[in-house]
Design a protein around this motif. Structure first.
Motif: not given
Length: 118
Positions: A72-95
């Motif tokens: 469960v910890d491995d899956a949540l870590s992977r999902l958290g990292a991908e969400l953070a990466e997508r949030d950063a990508r969305i912020a870059d695209l919006e700017s």
């Protein structure tokens, strides 16, 4: 009385047979072999981003007291990292979009003609 004695002896034989089967009965390396713990296999694709179907199909194997914490910890870590990466990508695209809109707005304004400014 004979029937009772026969049932007691039969019960003792069954208990002895089950005990020998579990303990090993002198054959092999001892008691029942250790079962390998059930581990989560290929839970999230490593070669592409996780999508909704991957998360919906994710099932964790049961352990003695629920789910294996490491899985469960491995899956949540992977999902958290991908969400953070997508949030950063969305912020870059919006700017970038905001910068492109501001640049387009400035270039759309025509400077006055030289004869109008005199």
């Amino acid at each position: 009385m004979v029937m009772f004695l026969f049932l007691v002896i039969a019960l003792a034989v069954v208990v002895a047979a089950v005990t020998l089967a579990v303990v090993g009965g002198g054959e092999g390396d001892g008691p029942l072999p250790e079962a390998a713990p059930e581990r989560l296999q290929d839970f999230l694709p490593p070669d592409r981003p996780v999508n909704r179907a991957d998360v919906e199909s994710l099932r964790f194997p049961l352990a003695a007291r629920g789910y294996r914490m490491a899985d469960v910890d491995d899956a949540l870590s992977r999902l958290g990292a991908e969400l953070a990466e997508r949030d950063a990508r969305i912020a870059d695209l919006e700017s970038a979009l905001a910068g492109a809109r501001a640049g387009a707005h400035v270039s759309m304004e025509k400077p006055g003609r030289p004869e109008d400014q005199q």
